[in-house]
Design a protein around this motif. Structure first.
Motif, PDB file in Angstrom:
ATOM      1  N   GLU A   1      37.144  48.328  23.814  1.00 54.47           N
ATOM      2  CA  GLU A   1      38.681  47.547  23.715  1.00 54.47           C
ATOM      3  C   GLU A   1      38.386  46.138  24.462  1.00 54.47           C
ATOM      4  OE1 GLU A   1      43.292  47.635  25.099  1.00 54.47           O
ATOM      5  OE2 GLU A   1      41.960  49.232  25.839  1.00 54.47           O
ATOM      6  N   VAL A   2      38.905  45.265  23.417  1.00 54.79           N
ATOM      7  CA  VAL A   2      38.652  43.738  24.047  1.00 54.79           C
ATOM      8  C   VAL A   2      40.110  43.221  23.916  1.00 54.79           C
ATOM      9  CG1 VAL A   2      37.509  41.516  23.608  1.00 54.79           C
ATOM     10  CG2 VAL A   2      36.362  43.716  22.886  1.00 54.79           C
ATOM     11  N   VAL A   3      40.581  42.618  25.126  1.00 54.64           N
ATOM     12  CA  VAL A   3      41.860  41.986  25.300  1.00 54.64           C
ATOM     13  C   VAL A   3      41.539  40.515  25.510  1.00 54.64           C
ATOM     14  CG1 VAL A   3      44.003  41.757  26.397  1.00 54.64           C
ATOM     15  CG2 VAL A   3      43.222  43.964  25.684  1.00 54.64           C
ATOM     16  N   GLY A   4      42.330  39.570  25.031  1.00 55.08           N
ATOM     17  CA  GLY A   4      42.148  38.080  25.293  1.00 55.08           C
ATOM     18  C   GLY A   4      43.021  37.736  26.573  1.00 55.08           C
ATOM     19  N   PHE A   5      42.288  36.783  27.292  1.00 53.38           N
ATOM     20  CA  PHE A   5      43.209  36.186  28.452  1.00 53.38           C
ATOM     21  C   PHE A   5      43.219  34.750  28.400  1.00 53.38           C
ATOM     22  CE2 PHE A   5      42.325  40.361  29.926  1.00 53.38           C
ATOM     23  CZ  PHE A   5      43.343  40.789  30.773  1.00 53.38           C
ATOM     24  N   ASP A   6      44.101  33.803  28.402  1.00 54.95           N
ATOM     25  CA  ASP A   6      43.964  32.493  27.940  1.00 54.95           C
ATOM     26  C   ASP A   6      43.832  31.679  29.397  1.00 54.95           C
ATOM     27  OD1 ASP A   6      44.541  29.982  26.890  1.00 54.95           O
ATOM     28  OD2 ASP A   6      46.429  29.923  26.728  1.00 54.95           O
ATOM     29  N   ASN A   7      42.589  31.091  29.295  1.00 54.37           N
ATOM     30  CA  ASN A   7      42.377  30.190  30.372  1.00 54.37           C
ATOM     31  C   ASN A   7      42.653  28.631  30.276  1.00 54.37           C
ATOM     32  OD1 ASN A   7      40.221  29.112  28.847  1.00 54.37           O
ATOM     33  ND2 ASN A   7      38.584  29.816  30.052  1.00 54.37           N
ATOM     34  N   LYS A   8      43.236  28.203  29.111  1.00 49.84           N
ATOM     35  CA  LYS A   8      43.676  27.067  28.698  1.00 49.84           C
ATOM     36  C   LYS A   8      42.350  26.035  28.888  1.00 49.84           C
ATOM     37  CE  LYS A   8      48.457  27.877  30.269  1.00 49.84           C
ATOM     38  NZ  LYS A   8      48.197  29.570  30.320  1.00 49.84           N
ATOM     39  N   ALA A   9      41.210  26.493  28.994  1.00 46.31           N
ATOM     40  CA  ALA A   9      39.851  25.426  29.104  1.00 46.31           C
ATOM     41  C   ALA A   9      39.668  25.119  30.421  1.00 46.31           C
ATOM     42  CB  ALA A   9      39.986  24.467  27.938  1.00 46.31           C
ATOM     43  N   SER A  10      40.390  25.774  31.383  1.00 44.06           N
ATOM     44  CA  SER A  10      40.532  25.040  32.833  1.00 44.06           C
ATOM     45  C   SER A  10      39.690  26.280  33.533  1.00 44.06           C
ATOM     46  CB  SER A  10      41.847  25.036  33.234  1.00 44.06           C
ATOM     47  OG  SER A  10      41.624  24.987  34.896  1.00 44.06           O
ATOM     48  N   PRO A  11      38.711  25.521  34.489  1.00 54.56           N
ATOM     49  CA  PRO A  11      37.868  26.528  35.303  1.00 54.56           C
ATOM     50  C   PRO A  11      38.786  26.966  36.414  1.00 54.56           C
ATOM     51  CG  PRO A  11      36.532  24.553  34.869  1.00 54.56           C
ATOM     52  CD  PRO A  11      38.054  24.183  34.184  1.00 54.56           C
ATOM     53  N   GLN A  12      39.886  26.268  36.796  1.00 56.48           N
ATOM     54  CA  GLN A  12      40.883  26.802  37.637  1.00 56.48           C
ATOM     55  C   GLN A  12      41.610  28.013  37.277  1.00 56.48           C
ATOM     56  OE1 GLN A  12      40.531  23.606  37.059  1.00 56.48           O
ATOM     57  NE2 GLN A  12      39.309  23.131  38.807  1.00 56.48           N
ATOM     58  N   GLU A  13      42.182  27.759  35.763  1.00 59.01           N
ATOM     59  CA  GLU A  13      42.851  28.925  35.175  1.00 59.01           C
ATOM     60  C   GLU A  13      41.919  30.154  34.990  1.00 59.01           C
ATOM     61  OE1 GLU A  13      46.456  30.621  33.997  1.00 59.01           O
ATOM     62  OE2 GLU A  13      46.197  28.824  35.071  1.00 59.01           O
ATOM     63  N   THR A  14      40.568  29.763  34.805  1.00 60.90           N
ATOM     64  CA  THR A  14      39.785  31.111  34.381  1.00 60.90           C
ATOM     65  C   THR A  14      39.635  31.947  35.752  1.00 60.90           C
ATOM     66  OG1 THR A  14      38.307  29.504  32.935  1.00 60.90           O
ATOM     67  CG2 THR A  14      37.233  31.345  33.851  1.00 60.90           C
ATOM     68  N   LEU A  15      39.612  31.349  36.771  1.00 57.46           N
ATOM     69  CA  LEU A  15      39.676  32.141  37.916  1.00 57.46           C
ATOM     70  C   LEU A  15      40.896  32.894  38.419  1.00 57.46           C
ATOM     71  CD1 LEU A  15      37.723  29.867  40.666  1.00 57.46           C
ATOM     72  CD2 LEU A  15      37.001  31.606  39.187  1.00 57.46           C
ATOM     73  N   VAL A  16      41.978  32.109  37.795  1.00 57.46           N
ATOM     74  CA  VAL A  16      43.400  33.297  37.758  1.00 57.46           C
ATOM     75  C   VAL A  16      43.212  34.183  36.906  1.00 57.46           C
ATOM     76  CG1 VAL A  16      45.863  33.052  37.255  1.00 57.46           C
ATOM     77  CG2 VAL A  16      44.678  30.928  38.601  1.00 57.46           C
ATOM     78  N   MET A  17      42.707  34.106  35.632  1.00 55.56           N
ATOM     79  CA  MET A  17      42.714  35.012  34.777  1.00 55.56           C
ATOM     80  C   MET A  17      41.755  36.230  35.049  1.00 55.56           C
ATOM     81  SD  MET A  17      44.884  34.451  32.204  1.00 55.56           S
ATOM     82  CE  MET A  17      45.931  34.054  33.717  1.00 55.56           C
ATOM     83  N   LEU A  18      40.757  35.889  35.865  1.00 55.66           N
ATOM     84  CA  LEU A  18      39.611  36.953  36.090  1.00 55.66           C
ATOM     85  C   LEU A  18      40.467  37.657  37.271  1.00 55.66           C
ATOM     86  CD1 LEU A  18      36.878  37.893  36.486  1.00 55.66           C
ATOM     87  CD2 LEU A  18      36.381  36.193  38.394  1.00 55.66           C
ATOM     88  N   LYS A  19      41.079  37.079  38.236  1.00 53.82           N
ATOM     89  CA  LYS A  19      41.740  38.231  39.317  1.00 53.82           C
ATOM     90  C   LYS A  19      42.736  38.868  38.591  1.00 53.82           C
ATOM     91  CE  LYS A  19      44.506  37.988  43.495  1.00 53.82           C
ATOM     92  NZ  LYS A  19      45.159  39.182  42.962  1.00 53.82           N
ATOM     93  N   THR A  20      43.561  38.511  37.501  1.00 53.85           N
ATOM     94  CA  THR A  20      44.375  39.107  36.867  1.00 53.85           C
ATOM     95  C   THR A  20      43.910  40.398  35.938  1.00 53.85           C
ATOM     96  OG1 THR A  20      46.100  37.267  36.456  1.00 53.85           O
ATOM     97  CG2 THR A  20      46.216  39.321  34.821  1.00 53.85           C
ATOM     98  N   ALA A  21      42.488  40.296  35.340  1.00 47.61           N
ATOM     99  CA  ALA A  21      41.844  41.176  34.738  1.00 47.61           C
ATOM    100  C   ALA A  21      41.425  42.063  35.627  1.00 47.61           C
ATOM    101  CB  ALA A  21      40.769  40.514  33.795  1.00 47.61           C
ATOM    102  N   ILE A  22      40.671  41.894  36.784  1.00 44.63           N
ATOM    103  CA  ILE A  22      40.214  42.489  37.661  1.00 44.63           C
ATOM    104  C   ILE A  22      41.422  43.718  38.224  1.00 44.63           C
ATOM    105  CG2 ILE A  22      39.100  42.794  40.276  1.00 44.63           C
ATOM    106  CD1 ILE A  22      37.538  40.460  39.363  1.00 44.63           C
ATOM    107  N   ASP A  23      42.364  43.092  38.442  1.00 39.00           N
ATOM    108  CA  ASP A  23      43.651  43.790  39.058  1.00 39.00           C
ATOM    109  C   ASP A  23      44.062  44.802  37.992  1.00 39.00           C
ATOM    110  OD1 ASP A  23      43.591  42.442  41.415  1.00 39.00           O
ATOM    111  OD2 ASP A  23      45.055  40.758  40.827  1.00 39.00           O
ATOM    112  N   GLN A  24      44.015  44.510  36.639  1.00 38.55           N
ATOM    113  CA  GLN A  24      44.253  45.365  35.572  1.00 38.55           C
ATOM    114  C   GLN A  24      43.047  46.384  35.410  1.00 38.55           C
ATOM    115  OE1 GLN A  24      45.570  43.315  32.309  1.00 38.55           O
ATOM    116  NE2 GLN A  24      47.234  42.097  33.286  1.00 38.55           N
ATOM    117  N   GLY A  25      42.153  46.235  36.158  1.00 37.73           N
ATOM    118  CA  GLY A  25      40.983  47.538  36.024  1.00 37.73           C
ATOM    119  C   GLY A  25      39.817  46.920  34.847  1.00 37.73           C
ATOM    120  N   TYR A  26      39.651  45.804  34.524  1.00 39.88           N
ATOM    121  CA  TYR A  26      38.515  45.269  33.763  1.00 39.88           C
ATOM    122  C   TYR A  26      37.302  45.182  34.712  1.00 39.88           C
ATOM    123  CZ  TYR A  26      41.909  44.521  29.886  1.00 39.88           C
ATOM    124  OH  TYR A  26      43.049  44.352  28.806  1.00 39.88           O
ATOM    125  N   ARG A  27      36.287  45.843  33.987  1.00 36.62           N
ATOM    126  CA  ARG A  27      34.949  45.721  34.572  1.00 36.62           C
ATOM    127  C   ARG A  27      33.943  45.035  33.880  1.00 36.62           C
ATOM    128  NH1 ARG A  27      34.623  50.329  37.670  1.00 36.62           N
ATOM    129  NH2 ARG A  27      32.637  49.423  38.799  1.00 36.62           N
TER     130      ARG A  27
END
Length: 414
Positions: A70-96
């Motif tokens: 299953e693949v789900v999209g997380f919008d980082n808005k082309a920003s390294p900073q927002e990428t880290l926010v999305m990474l934390k969100t994904a990890i918190d939701q159980g993505y490995r």
């Protein structure tokens, strides 16, 4: 109670006998973190759909046995900073498992953050699948056990591109233009170094670095290229940066040959149109008009489902590698799969590919292609309903672009 105990034993025995089918029926969740809005949304949305379509095929054909993807999209808005926010969100939701590709700045941020997360959270490790972030450092000085690159990095592409240019004696002057961030700087450096090594007679008549994703009109740059008398332009631009560059060259009647990395990426073909025919080249690792039309079912299915063009076969290679690793280990654990992927070979849409153990860099063929009018023979598939598509000039085997690595990888205990 005795009746209950007997019933319980029967249930447990049945479960033990069918334990394999029960235990392995997991869903491998992949968080795709890339721009899904803004200037680069066209590319991000396309690659997300590509991941999802390949996942559907893998699930239907049971590439990983009872496992599904299953693949789900997380919008980082082309920003390294927002990428880290999305990474934390994904990890918190159980993505490995995390996938990303648009921008080496975001990719380098992911490597650093995932390294730290995995060190601090044993048992909750995350693996990063890189579809196109091309900074060579990501599989050299900053390589990581948790990072697997599914595309050739910029130096590998330039090694192949410069080998092709070296054979064209009509090219005497080259202009280099790239976005001003890690990846673009690497392309600029590699172009100058490899051309000097292979064709010292070629003159580099310009070397521009422009703001990444911010230039709305490339006319001033096109004027400089025209004034330089360049026979060829080399660029690592992608997305809207490349589309706008080509658009300005068309409007400025620039006749130079364009050697690009990403001209087949979404949005760019429409900007090429007839003016790009015969003079815009690209260096993909796969394209639909390949020598055997491998992947045509996916190309046609993607067009029918999304009214869009399938171009990121890195998604196919990524799912194929994971699926083979799951079968080999009978596990979806990221640590076990990361070890299993090392030196793994799979059949992808461009032939056999190999994930090199030393640096987790995928070794695969590359194509030199030219924008050409559809002819129903070697150019059957167009892009973005333009009536033009890519024609193969050469298929460059992995040995042409493979480069040594300085990676000193630290591996965890299995």
């Amino acid at each position: 109670m005795p009746t209950f105990a007997r019933s319980l034993r029967v249930v447990l025995s049945a479960a033990a006998l069918s334990g394999a089918s029960i235990a392995v029926a997991d869903t491998v969740k992949i968080a795709y973190i890339d721009p899904l809005s803004g200037s680069f949304a066209t590319t991000g949305q396309n690659v997300l759909k590509s991941w999802q379509m390949v996942a559907e095929i893998a699930n239907r054909e049971k590439w990983a046995g009872a496992h599904t993807f299953e693949v789900v999209g997380f919008d980082n808005k082309a920003s390294p900073q927002e990428t880290l926010v999305m990474l934390k969100t994904a990890i918190d939701q159980g993505y490995r498992y995390v996938a990303q590709g648009f921008g080496s700045g975001a990719g380098l941020a992911l490597i650093d953050a995932i390294n730290k997360h995995n060190e601090r959270n044993p048992g909750k490790e995350v693996v990063y699948l890189n579809t196109s972030a091309g900074d060579p450092d990501m599989t050299n000085s900053k390589c990581s056990f948790w990072h697997f690159r599914l595309d050739a990095h910029s130096d590998m592409r330039m090694e192949a591109l410069s080998s092709f240019i070296a054979e064209d004696k009509s090219i005497k002057k080259v202009y280099v233009i790239n976005p001003n961030y890690a990846f673009g700087q690497q392309v600029s450096r590699a172009a100058k170094e490899t051309i000097k090594r292979k064709r010292p007679d070629i003159e580099i008549v310009g070397d521009d670095l422009h703001p990444f994703g911010q230039v709305k009109d490339f006319t001033p740059y096109i004027s400089k290229i025209a004034a330089s008398g360049a026979d060829a332009v080399i660029t690592g631009n992608a997305g809207s940066d490349l589309a706008l560059l080509i658009k300005a060259s068309k409007e400025g009647n620039l006749n130079s040959m364009f050697f690009t990395y990403f001209a087949s990426s979404p949005g760019t073909p429409s900007a090429l149109g007839s003016a790009g025919a015969g003079r815009v080249k690209s260096l993909p690792y796969w394209h639909p008009n390949n020598e055997t039309f491998a992947g045509k079912e996916i190309v046609e299915g993607f067009k029918k489902k999304y009214n869009d063009d399938f171009f990121s076969s890195a998604t196919y290679a990524g799912i194929a590698l994971l699926a083979k690793g799951i079968k080999a280990t009978s596990s979806t654990d990221p640590v076990k799969l990361a070890f299993a992927l090392e030196d793994m070979k799979v059949q992808s849409l461009n032939g056999e590919v190999e994930m090199r153990k030393q640096d987790h860099q995928l070794l695969q063929p590359l194509y030199m292609v030219t924008w050409t009018k559809v002819n129903g023979q070697d150019v059957k598939y167009d892009h973005e309903n333009t009536g033009y598509g890519w024609k193969t000039d050469a298929k460059l085997e992995p040995r042409v672009s493979a480069l040594p690595t300085s990676c000193q990888m630290k591996r965890p205990k299995l």
